[in-house]
Design an enzyme around this catalytic site. Structure first.
Site, PDB file in Angstrom:
ATOM      1  N   GLY A 294      57.565  35.019  31.254  1.00  0.00           N
ATOM      2  CA  GLY A 294      56.358  35.740  31.697  1.00  0.00           C
ATOM      3  C   GLY A 294      56.723  36.704  32.811  1.00  0.00           C
ATOM      4  O   GLY A 294      57.564  36.402  33.675  1.00  0.00           O
TER       5      GLY A 294
ATOM      6  N   GLN B 298      53.683  36.969  39.309  1.00  0.00           N
ATOM      7  CA  GLN B 298      54.733  36.087  39.833  1.00  0.00           C
ATOM      8  C   GLN B 298      56.073  36.337  39.172  1.00  0.00           C
ATOM      9  O   GLN B 298      57.122  36.282  39.816  1.00  0.00           O
ATOM     10  CB  GLN B 298      54.332  34.609  39.664  1.00  0.00           C
ATOM     11  CG  GLN B 298      53.242  34.145  40.609  1.00  0.00           C
ATOM     12  CD  GLN B 298      53.609  34.268  42.074  1.00  0.00           C
ATOM     13  OE1 GLN B 298      54.771  34.107  42.459  1.00  0.00           O
ATOM     14  NE2 GLN B 298      52.634  34.554  42.904  1.00  0.00           N
TER      15      GLN B 298
ATOM     16  N   GLY C 127      54.642  43.873  24.528  1.00  0.00           N
ATOM     17  CA  GLY C 127      53.420  43.758  25.327  1.00  0.00           C
ATOM     18  C   GLY C 127      53.586  44.565  26.615  1.00  0.00           C
ATOM     19  O   GLY C 127      54.632  45.190  26.849  1.00  0.00           O
TER      20      GLY C 127
ATOM     21  N   SER D  45      54.037  43.455  29.579  1.00  0.00           N
ATOM     22  CA  SER D  45      55.103  42.913  30.434  1.00  0.00           C
ATOM     23  C   SER D  45      56.481  43.349  29.974  1.00  0.00           C
ATOM     24  O   SER D  45      57.373  43.588  30.791  1.00  0.00           O
ATOM     25  CB  SER D  45      55.057  41.380  30.433  1.00  0.00           C
ATOM     26  OG  SER D  45      53.837  40.953  30.931  1.00  0.00           O
TER      27      SER D  45
ATOM     28  N   HIS E 254      52.281  26.540  39.502  1.00  0.00           N
ATOM     29  CA  HIS E 254      50.901  26.054  39.657  1.00  0.00           C
ATOM     30  C   HIS E 254      50.842  24.695  38.953  1.00  0.00           C
ATOM     31  O   HIS E 254      51.431  24.542  37.879  1.00  0.00           O
ATOM     32  CB  HIS E 254      49.958  27.058  38.982  1.00  0.00           C
ATOM     33  CG  HIS E 254      48.523  26.958  39.402  1.00  0.00           C
ATOM     34  ND1 HIS E 254      48.078  26.162  40.445  1.00  0.00           N
ATOM     35  CD2 HIS E 254      47.413  27.569  38.917  1.00  0.00           C
ATOM     36  CE1 HIS E 254      46.768  26.311  40.572  1.00  0.00           C
ATOM     37  NE2 HIS E 254      46.339  27.150  39.658  1.00  0.00           N
TER      38      HIS E 254
ATOM     39  N   GLU F 110      29.403  47.103  59.286  1.00  0.00           N
ATOM     40  CA  GLU F 110      29.117  45.855  60.012  1.00  0.00           C
ATOM     41  C   GLU F 110      29.449  44.609  59.192  1.00  0.00           C
ATOM     42  O   GLU F 110      29.416  43.500  59.703  1.00  0.00           O
ATOM     43  CB  GLU F 110      27.641  45.807  60.417  1.00  0.00           C
ATOM     44  CG  GLU F 110      27.263  46.806  61.497  1.00  0.00           C
ATOM     45  CD  GLU F 110      27.944  46.577  62.849  1.00  0.00           C
ATOM     46  OE1 GLU F 110      28.514  45.484  63.073  1.00  0.00           O
ATOM     47  OE2 GLU F 110      27.927  47.498  63.685  1.00  0.00           O
TER      48      GLU F 110
ATOM     49  N   SER G 109      32.927  40.997  72.621  1.00  0.00           N
ATOM     50  CA  SER G 109      32.028  41.045  73.779  1.00  0.00           C
ATOM     51  C   SER G 109      31.392  39.678  74.027  1.00  0.00           C
ATOM     52  O   SER G 109      31.311  38.846  73.118  1.00  0.00           O
ATOM     53  CB  SER G 109      30.926  42.070  73.534  1.00  0.00           C
ATOM     54  OG  SER G 109      30.053  41.576  72.530  1.00  0.00           O
TER      55      SER G 109
HETATM   56  N1  LIG Z   1      49.178  35.692  40.643  1.00  0.00           N
HETATM   57  C1  LIG Z   1      49.242  34.944  41.732  1.00  0.00           C
HETATM   58  O1  LIG Z   1      48.868  35.393  42.821  1.00  0.00           O
HETATM   59  C2  LIG Z   1      49.791  33.533  41.674  1.00  0.00           C
HETATM   60  C3  LIG Z   1      50.099  32.888  42.879  1.00  0.00           C
HETATM   61  C4  LIG Z   1      50.686  31.633  42.839  1.00  0.00           C
HETATM   62  C5  LIG Z   1      50.901  31.029  41.600  1.00  0.00           C
HETATM   63  N2  LIG Z   1      50.552  31.655  40.443  1.00  0.00           N
HETATM   64  C6  LIG Z   1      50.819  30.986  39.168  1.00  0.00           C
HETATM   65  O2  LIG Z   1      51.954  31.620  38.570  1.00  0.00           O
HETATM   66  C7  LIG Z   1      51.847  31.578  37.147  1.00  0.00           C
HETATM   67  C8  LIG Z   1      51.912  32.993  36.613  1.00  0.00           C
HETATM   68  O3  LIG Z   1      50.802  33.716  37.138  1.00  0.00           O
HETATM   69  P1  LIG Z   1      50.732  35.298  37.116  1.00  0.00           P
HETATM   70  O4  LIG Z   1      49.491  35.674  37.862  1.00  0.00           O
HETATM   71  O5  LIG Z   1      52.034  35.877  37.492  1.00  0.00           O
HETATM   72  O6  LIG Z   1      50.561  35.492  35.574  1.00  0.00           O
HETATM   73  P2  LIG Z   1      49.687  36.450  34.770  1.00  0.00           P
HETATM   74  O7  LIG Z   1      49.792  37.806  35.346  1.00  0.00           O
HETATM   75  O8  LIG Z   1      48.389  35.838  34.521  1.00  0.00           O
HETATM   76  O9  LIG Z   1      50.643  36.285  33.470  1.00  0.00           O
HETATM   77  C9  LIG Z   1      50.700  37.110  32.554  1.00  0.00           C
HETATM   78  C10 LIG Z   1      51.987  36.865  31.736  1.00  0.00           C
HETATM   79  O10 LIG Z   1      51.679  35.966  30.679  1.00  0.00           O
HETATM   80  C11 LIG Z   1      52.005  36.642  29.466  1.00  0.00           C
HETATM   81  N3  LIG Z   1      51.168  36.176  28.373  1.00  0.00           N
HETATM   82  C12 LIG Z   1      49.812  36.094  28.344  1.00  0.00           C
HETATM   83  N4  LIG Z   1      49.417  35.579  27.157  1.00  0.00           N
HETATM   84  C13 LIG Z   1      50.547  35.335  26.455  1.00  0.00           C
HETATM   85  C14 LIG Z   1      50.806  34.772  25.185  1.00  0.00           C
HETATM   86  N5  LIG Z   1      49.815  34.347  24.405  1.00  0.00           N
HETATM   87  N6  LIG Z   1      52.097  34.665  24.789  1.00  0.00           N
HETATM   88  C15 LIG Z   1      53.107  35.080  25.572  1.00  0.00           C
HETATM   89  N7  LIG Z   1      52.928  35.592  26.788  1.00  0.00           N
HETATM   90  C16 LIG Z   1      51.655  35.724  27.221  1.00  0.00           C
HETATM   91  C17 LIG Z   1      51.788  38.131  29.774  1.00  0.00           C
HETATM   92  O11 LIG Z   1      52.472  38.918  28.869  1.00  0.00           O
HETATM   93  P3  LIG Z   1      51.828  40.285  28.293  1.00  0.00           P
HETATM   94  O12 LIG Z   1      51.982  41.319  29.362  1.00  0.00           O
HETATM   95  O13 LIG Z   1      52.632  40.541  27.091  1.00  0.00           O
HETATM   96  O14 LIG Z   1      50.371  40.019  28.026  1.00  0.00           O
HETATM   97  C18 LIG Z   1      52.392  38.183  31.180  1.00  0.00           C
HETATM   98  O15 LIG Z   1      53.784  38.292  31.136  1.00  0.00           O
HETATM   99  C19 LIG Z   1      50.519  30.894  36.856  1.00  0.00           C
HETATM  100  O16 LIG Z   1      50.750  29.521  36.664  1.00  0.00           O
HETATM  101  C20 LIG Z   1      49.714  31.129  38.126  1.00  0.00           C
HETATM  102  O17 LIG Z   1      48.698  30.175  38.319  1.00  0.00           O
HETATM  103  C21 LIG Z   1      50.021  32.900  40.458  1.00  0.00           C
END
Ligand SMILES: NC(=O)c1ccc[n+]([C@@H]2O[C@H](COP(=O)([O-])OP(=O)(O)OC[C@H]3O[C@@H](n4cnc5c(N)ncnc54)[C@H](OP(=O)(O)O)[C@@H]3O)[C@@H](O)[C@H]2O)c1
Length: 402
Positions: free
Chosen positions: A91, A95, A118, A120, A178, A298, A324
């Site tokens: 992914g 992150q 995709g 990503s 997570h 405000e 203040s």
């Molecule tokens: N974002 C934050 O601030 C944050 C902070 C701490 C922890 N986390 C945790 O880190 C993890 C990743 O979060 P994130 O926010 O980085 O992820 P995200 O942006 O929600 O993840 C998207 C990724 O998942 C892929 N994806 C979605 N559907 C898919 C499918 N059916 N098959 C294959 N790939 C698929 C997307 O690819 P495409 O581009 O091809 O759709 C993309 O690479 C999660 O567990 C989240 O809870 C996130």
């Protein structure tokens, strides 16, 4: 609300007017802008590779906790520790981007697993990942990895689990950022194999911040947890990976506590709660005849530009002290009323997180094929609210944006 001045303003005032004896209050603000013992600990923790620092017992307001620091894992030690490993990061969302680039810049053997063509996949190529060399489709990367770092969206982790699970063979380590998928396994069906180490490192910030702090030589704070410790080294692996992805300091939690606190926090003060408070305050100002710019200033502008940064830097009492006497008196009288009114909402929210309702809702919504379009439509509603349209104009007026 009229707030008086930040410490910088006070400092400037004191320097410009040297004949005026500085007030006792100004002196006390100046003194308090120097780092305290506790803030030294935190600030020092995010400076790169200071050999004398390391595992620390820290008294957090009366409770002693262990924190691990980047100095426990200098780069040479990380390179040695992971020398035989392939870190397969699955992914490339927020992150994946932050953690992946930091691992790569730290010189570790990291590959990406992303579905082909995709958004990503394209973003990864733009960031210099090379198909067939360190960029593969999800299945291929999972097969190659000794560490499988599952950074798909939480809904996608559940969707893809039937494909990924059989590839998680003995000897591999499974990593999450997570606790969502394994903790709510009855809903997600993600049940890590019992014969592999399963760990978590959860950066306390967006992936963009993970990256920008790393580039500045600083580090995000992260929690870590262990689900399965088959090798007896799962804690050590999590701590090392936490540093490798760009953490400055790390504290231990459990998968359950991580997911409950995280879902609760983002629905509460971090996002949903604060948005609701902004809207309520703005509405009442508008209903009482205040102009949009006055209501916005405000409610939001002064908060984000003047007061919240003071809380972040020096604490709530400091922020009160920088305002203040009139503002202070009013805020001191009203905060217990807000607390009493809002606490039952927070109690309900925590229950809704703990009993899985929030997870169920999130999975159902984010698994729909048109979830991006639906989300976009809700964000558009926010974008078109008067308050946030006003915000756009107010931001343009900031001198640095002109
Ligand atoms: N974002 C934050 O601030 C944050 C902070 C701490 C922890 N986390 C945790 O880190 C993890 C990743 O979060 P994130 O926010 O980085 O992820 P995200 O942006 O929600 O993840 C998207 C990724 O998942 C892929 N994806 C979605 N559907 C898919 C499918 N059916 N098959 C294959 N790939 C698929 C997307 O690819 P495409 O581009 O091809 O759709 C993309 O690479 C999660 O567990 C989240 O809870 C996130």
């Amino acid at each position: 609300m009229s707030y008086r001045a930040t410490s910088a303003k006070l400092a400037a005032r004191m320097i410009c007017n040297s004949r005026v004896v500085a007030s006792k209050r100004a002196m006390s603000l100046m003194a308090r802008s120097r780092p305290t013992v506790r803030s030294t600990v935190v600030n020092a923790a995010i400076k790169p590779l200071i050999a004398s620092r390391g595992i620390k017992q820290i008294n957090f307001g009366g409770t002693v906790e262990t924190v691990y620091e980047r100095a426990d894992w200098p780069r040479e030690k990380l390179l040695e520790y992971f020398k035989n490993d392939t870190l397969a990061l699955i992914g490339y969302g927020s992150q994946g981007y932050g953690q992946g680039l930091n691992l790569r810049d730290n010189g570790l053997n990291v590959i990406l697993g992303v579905r082909k063509n995709g958004a990503s996949w394209k973003a990864a190529i733009e960031d210099g990942w090379v198909p067939g060399e360190n960029l593969f489709d999800v299945t291929e990367a999972v097969k190659k990895g000794t560490y499988v770092m599952n950074l798909l969206s939480d809904a996608a982790q559940s969707e893809t689990w039937p494909t990924i699970a059989p590839l998680l063979t003995k000897g591999k380590t499974l990593y999450f950022s997570h606790g969502f998928s394994p903790v709510f396994k009855d809903l997600t069906k993600v049940e890590p194999p019992k014969d592999i180490d399963t760990i978590l490192v959860a950066p306390k910030g967006s992936g963009r911040t993970v990256r920008s702090l790393f580039k500045e030589g600083r580090g995000i704070n992260s929690s870590y947890a262990v689900w399965n410790d088959v090798s007896g080294k799962a804690h050590e692996k999590a701590q090392a990976l936490a540093v490798a992805i760009g953490s400055g300091y790390i504290y231990e939690t459990t998968f359950e506590k991580e997911v409950n606190s995280d879902l609760y926090g983002e629905r509460g003060c971090l996002m949903g709660g604060i948005h609701g408070m902004f809207l309520a305050q703005y509405d009442v100002l508008r209903e009482n005849g205040h102009s949009p710019s006055e209501a916005f200033n405000e409610t939001v502008e002064e908060a984000t530009q003047s007061l919240y940064p003071l809380i972040g830097k020096y604490g709530m009492d400091y922020m009160y002290d920088a305002c203040s006497t009139t503002a202070r008196r009013g805020a001191l009288d009203w905060y217990p009323i807000f607390k009493k009114t809002l606490k039952p909402v927070f109690v309900d929210l925590y229950e809704s997180v703990k009993n899985g309702s929030e997870t169920k809702r999130s999975l159902e919504f984010n698994s729909q094929p048109d979830y991006r379009a639906k989300l976009e439509s809700e964000l558009d509603t926010i974008r078109n609210m008067e308050i946030w349209r006003v915000g756009k104009e107010v931001r343009k007026l900031r001198p640095e944006n002109q």
